[in-house]
Design an enzyme around this catalytic site. Structure first.
Site, mmCIF file in Angstrom:
data_model
loop_
_atom_site.group_PDB
_atom_site.id
_atom_site.type_symbol
_atom_site.label_atom_id
_atom_site.label_comp_id
_atom_site.label_asym_id
_atom_site.label_seq_id
_atom_site.Cartn_x
_atom_site.Cartn_y
_atom_site.Cartn_z
ATOM 1 N N THR A 37 0.999 -1.296 -0.136
ATOM 2 C CA THR A 37 0.088 -0.277 0.464
ATOM 3 C C THR A 37 1.262 1.214 0.101
ATOM 4 O O THR A 37 2.518 0.802 0.342
ATOM 5 C CB THR A 37 -0.502 -0.065 1.372
ATOM 6 N N THR A 135 -1.292 -2.587 19.295
ATOM 7 C CA THR A 135 -0.981 -1.394 19.863
ATOM 8 C C THR A 135 -0.848 -0.667 21.509
ATOM 9 O O THR A 135 -2.269 -1.045 21.609
ATOM 10 C CB THR A 135 -1.038 -0.182 19.054
ATOM 11 N N ASP A 136 -0.349 0.498 21.899
ATOM 12 C CA ASP A 136 -1.194 0.381 23.556
ATOM 13 C C ASP A 136 -2.227 1.080 23.174
ATOM 14 O O ASP A 136 -2.708 2.139 24.089
ATOM 15 C CB ASP A 136 -0.175 1.295 24.248
ATOM 16 N N GLU A 137 -2.511 2.146 22.077
ATOM 17 C CA GLU A 137 -3.513 2.704 21.828
ATOM 18 C C GLU A 137 -5.320 1.670 21.951
ATOM 19 O O GLU A 137 -6.531 2.547 22.181
ATOM 20 C CB GLU A 137 -4.096 3.075 20.228
ATOM 21 N N TYR A 161 -9.269 3.634 13.992
ATOM 22 C CA TYR A 161 -7.459 2.292 14.329
ATOM 23 C C TYR A 161 -7.679 1.897 15.389
ATOM 24 O O TYR A 161 -7.089 0.234 15.308
ATOM 25 C CB TYR A 161 -6.129 3.016 13.729
ATOM 26 N N SER A 164 -10.336 -0.813 15.340
ATOM 27 C CA SER A 164 -9.995 -1.944 14.857
ATOM 28 C C SER A 164 -8.166 -3.168 15.168
ATOM 29 O O SER A 164 -9.623 -4.311 14.916
ATOM 30 C CB SER A 164 -9.803 -1.766 13.709
ATOM 31 N N LYS A 165 -7.716 -2.463 15.842
ATOM 32 C CA LYS A 165 -6.533 -2.962 16.660
ATOM 33 C C LYS A 165 -7.423 -3.738 17.728
ATOM 34 O O LYS A 165 -6.918 -5.328 17.528
ATOM 35 C CB LYS A 165 -5.813 -2.284 16.914
ATOM 36 N N PRO A 216 3.495 21.622 11.507
ATOM 37 C CA PRO A 216 1.407 21.490 12.710
ATOM 38 C C PRO A 216 1.666 20.947 13.957
ATOM 39 O O PRO A 216 1.781 19.724 14.084
ATOM 40 C CB PRO A 216 0.968 20.584 11.342
HETATM 41 P P1 NAD Z 1 2.840 0.848 8.453
HETATM 42 O O1 NAD Z 1 2.566 1.546 7.928
HETATM 43 O O2 NAD Z 1 4.285 1.966 8.669
HETATM 44 O O3 NAD Z 1 2.978 -0.517 7.414
HETATM 45 C C1 NAD Z 1 2.133 -1.361 7.412
HETATM 46 C C2 NAD Z 1 1.991 -2.459 6.264
HETATM 47 O O4 NAD Z 1 1.260 -3.500 6.057
HETATM 48 C C3 NAD Z 1 2.731 -1.895 4.917
HETATM 49 O O5 NAD Z 1 4.432 -1.809 4.438
HETATM 50 C C4 NAD Z 1 1.672 -1.754 4.164
HETATM 51 O O6 NAD Z 1 2.271 -2.472 2.417
HETATM 52 C C5 NAD Z 1 1.607 -2.955 4.511
HETATM 53 N N1 NAD Z 1 -0.478 -4.006 4.794
HETATM 54 C C6 NAD Z 1 -1.075 -2.588 4.726
HETATM 55 N N2 NAD Z 1 -2.305 -3.424 3.904
HETATM 56 C C7 NAD Z 1 -2.059 -5.313 3.814
HETATM 57 C C8 NAD Z 1 -2.815 -5.493 3.519
HETATM 58 N N3 NAD Z 1 -4.007 -5.778 3.274
HETATM 59 N N4 NAD Z 1 -2.044 -6.684 3.268
HETATM 60 C C9 NAD Z 1 -1.252 -6.840 3.219
HETATM 61 N N5 NAD Z 1 0.222 -5.949 3.697
HETATM 62 C C10 NAD Z 1 -0.600 -4.864 3.843
HETATM 63 O O7 NAD Z 1 2.664 0.354 9.904
HETATM 64 P P2 NAD Z 1 3.807 0.233 10.246
HETATM 65 O O8 NAD Z 1 4.057 1.305 11.172
HETATM 66 O O9 NAD Z 1 5.418 -0.687 10.658
HETATM 67 O O10 NAD Z 1 2.587 -0.783 12.302
HETATM 68 C C11 NAD Z 1 2.973 -2.311 11.456
HETATM 69 C C12 NAD Z 1 1.831 -2.760 12.788
HETATM 70 O O11 NAD Z 1 2.694 -1.729 13.967
HETATM 71 C C13 NAD Z 1 0.490 -2.249 12.877
HETATM 72 O O12 NAD Z 1 -0.300 -3.873 13.396
HETATM 73 C C14 NAD Z 1 0.652 -1.191 13.816
HETATM 74 O O13 NAD Z 1 -1.123 -1.062 14.682
HETATM 75 C C15 NAD Z 1 1.341 -1.877 14.863
HETATM 76 N N6 NAD Z 1 2.487 -0.903 15.695
HETATM 77 C C16 NAD Z 1 2.217 0.461 15.412
HETATM 78 C C17 NAD Z 1 3.008 1.184 16.193
HETATM 79 C C18 NAD Z 1 3.956 2.669 15.583
HETATM 80 O O14 NAD Z 1 4.430 3.508 16.333
HETATM 81 N N7 NAD Z 1 4.285 2.429 14.316
HETATM 82 C C19 NAD Z 1 3.075 1.268 17.551
HETATM 83 C C20 NAD Z 1 2.594 -0.357 18.067
HETATM 84 C C21 NAD Z 1 1.700 -0.865 17.097
HETATM 85 P P1 TYD Z 2 1.434 10.023 14.741
HETATM 86 O O1 TYD Z 2 2.727 9.903 14.858
HETATM 87 O O2 TYD Z 2 0.114 10.378 14.256
HETATM 88 O O3 TYD Z 2 1.269 8.654 16.373
HETATM 89 P P2 TYD Z 2 -0.082 8.596 17.125
HETATM 90 O O4 TYD Z 2 -1.455 9.213 16.663
HETATM 91 O O5 TYD Z 2 -0.469 6.734 16.839
HETATM 92 O O6 TYD Z 2 0.433 8.577 18.711
HETATM 93 O O7 TYD Z 2 1.123 11.885 16.690
HETATM 94 C C1 TYD Z 2 1.400 11.605 17.134
HETATM 95 C C2 TYD Z 2 0.954 12.508 18.359
HETATM 96 O O8 TYD Z 2 0.912 13.483 17.532
HETATM 97 C C3 TYD Z 2 -0.215 12.741 18.221
HETATM 98 O O9 TYD Z 2 -0.491 13.203 19.588
HETATM 99 C C4 TYD Z 2 -0.537 13.363 17.600
HETATM 100 C C5 TYD Z 2 0.419 14.407 16.762
HETATM 101 N N1 TYD Z 2 0.925 14.683 15.745
HETATM 102 C C6 TYD Z 2 0.501 16.310 15.288
HETATM 103 O O10 TYD Z 2 0.337 17.292 16.526
HETATM 104 N N2 TYD Z 2 1.164 16.456 13.879
HETATM 105 C C7 TYD Z 2 1.316 16.019 13.400
HETATM 106 O O11 TYD Z 2 1.329 16.075 12.387
HETATM 107 C C8 TYD Z 2 0.894 14.538 13.917
HETATM 108 C C9 TYD Z 2 1.095 14.235 12.113
HETATM 109 C C10 TYD Z 2 0.744 14.737 14.307
#
Ligand code: NAD
Ligand code: TYD
Length: 367
Positions: A37, A135-137, A161, A164-165, A216
């Protein structure tokens, strides 16, 4: 030796996990399934693409038959599920994709795993593991006085989000309780590090400074997030896979809470410092006018708040620490500097990802 199927391995955390894992476990077979994606980038897997133990499959987790075939063909014993729609802002404007991928996609994987590992007994009694990355969310939001989230905290997701998690976590639990599928779940705090798509706060701030664009800040900027270096998340998942108890949840985090505005100001300061210490940066990034002038903070702009914006997340990782021996290895001081340096050194990656020329770029890399 494991045969490990990693979904979403071309995304931010998935790709970092693949690098970490292939470096630690050189004989394991690693198969990445990713739909590529907007958030998935093959370029993030460049360091492992020539490794004979690595296979990339372009496909969707919703395609249950494909997942079954991959499990059988590669005799997979371990599935680590990262694939998701992951950006809260996108879940507010378009929740459907989150329900499809995060809920139905996870269910598709669970069905495939049950069929091949339990019904067909592909591994003839040998151990299997379905690890779900969450996630912790899912726990909702905290006030300043509240204790951090433990694994006992009731789920109270606030964004589409997070909801759904949460639903996907419940399905994973149900497949363990009902069918005996050997599952584990990890719930991690906000990650940062290399290969992070620049729509999330930290990479957005770094790349906007380099483009001299506004930074922002949603609402009053006083929201708190608990930041963990992405490789420390990989280490946590490794411990859960190696030592975690089947059917359990494990929180992963680094006791590193920051107000959004403070983290943005810190990045501004560190970017100014990088430009002051390295005169070549001003010519490499001649658009970064404020950083060149040593005043990145002038780009900070308060904007309308995110609807349903969670005030504070904080992880209590005591269970993971005491039961599995988890400790983050990277301090925030070093991790944030490493991350900024990575973005300064890898302009081709993030420019291409951001301006849509990614596909052309990747074609050149792979031709
Ligand atoms: P990301 O958005 O960077 O990557 C998601 C990946 O999933 C992408 O490579 C995308 O192509 C692939 N994908 C999406 N839909 C798909 C599908 N239908 N089939 C196959 N592949 C698909 O996400 P991320 O930040 O690397 O997060 C990875 C996981 O960790 C997620 O499950 C997220 O909920 C969890 N997580 C993320 C964070 C964070 O801070 N980013 C923290 C805690 C948990
Ligand atoms: P984000 O990186 O989107 O992670 P999450 O929403 O999963 O915590 O955002 C981190 C924090 O930063 C969140 O409180 C929203 C805020 N934020 C901004 O203030 N400005 C921005 O442009 C973005 C993307 C996030």
């Amino acid at each position: 030796m494991r045969s490990i199927l990693i979904t979403g391995g071309a995304g931010f955390i998935g790709a970092n996990f693949v690098h970490y894992w292939m470096n630690q476990y050189k004989n394991d077979k690693v198969i990445v399934l990713d739909a590529l994606t907007y958030a998935g980038n093959l370029a993030s897997l460049e360091p492992v693409k020539e490794n004979p133990n690595f296979t990339f499959v372009h496909g969707d987790i919703l395609n249950t038959e494909l997942v079954e075939e991959l499990l059988r063909h590669h005799k997979v014993d371990t599935l680590v599920h990262f694939a998701a729609e992951s950006h809260v802002d996108r879940s507010i404007t378009g929740p459907d994709a989150f329900l499809e991928t995060n809920i139905m996609g996870t269910h598709s994987l669970l069905k495939a795993a049950k069929k091949v590992w339990l019904d067909e007994d592909l591994l003839q009694g040998a151990e299997h593991r379905f690890h779900h990355v969450s996630t912790d969310e899912v726990y909702g939001t905290l006030s300043l006085e509240d204790p951090a989230f433990t694994e006992e905290t009731a789920y109270a997701p606030n964004s589409p989000y997070a909801a759904s998690k949460a639903a996907s976590d419940h399905l994973v639990r149900a497949y363990n309780e009902t069918y005996g599928l050997k599952t584990t779940i990890s719930n991690c705090s906000n990650n940062y590090g290399p290969y992070h798509f620049p729509e999330k706060l930290i990479p957005l701030v770094i790349t906007n400074i380099l483009h001299d664009k506004a930074l922002p800040i949603y609402g009053d900027g006083q929201q708190i997030r608990d930041w963990l270096y992405v490789e420390d998340h990989a280490r946590g998942i490794e411990l859960v896979l190696n030592k975690g108890k089947v059917g359990e949840n494990y929180n992963i985090g680094g006791h590193n809470e920051w107000h959004n505005i403070d983290i943005v100001k810190l990045i501004c300061l560190l970017m100014d410092e990088c430009f002051a210490n390295d005169s070549t940066l001003a010519s490499c990034f001649d658009t970064a006018k404020a950083a060149i002038a040593g005043n990145s903070e002038s780009l900070i702009t308060y904007v309308k708040d995110r609807p349903g914006h969670d005030r504070r997340y904080a992880i209590d990782a005591a269970k993971t620490r005491t039961e599995l021996g988890y400790e983050p290895a990277e301090s925030f001081e070093t991790g944030i500097r490493r991350t900024i340096q990575w973005y300064l050194n890898n302009e081709a990656w993030w420019q291409a990802v951001m301006d849509g020329s990614y596909q052309d770029w990747i074609n050149k890399q792979y031709s």
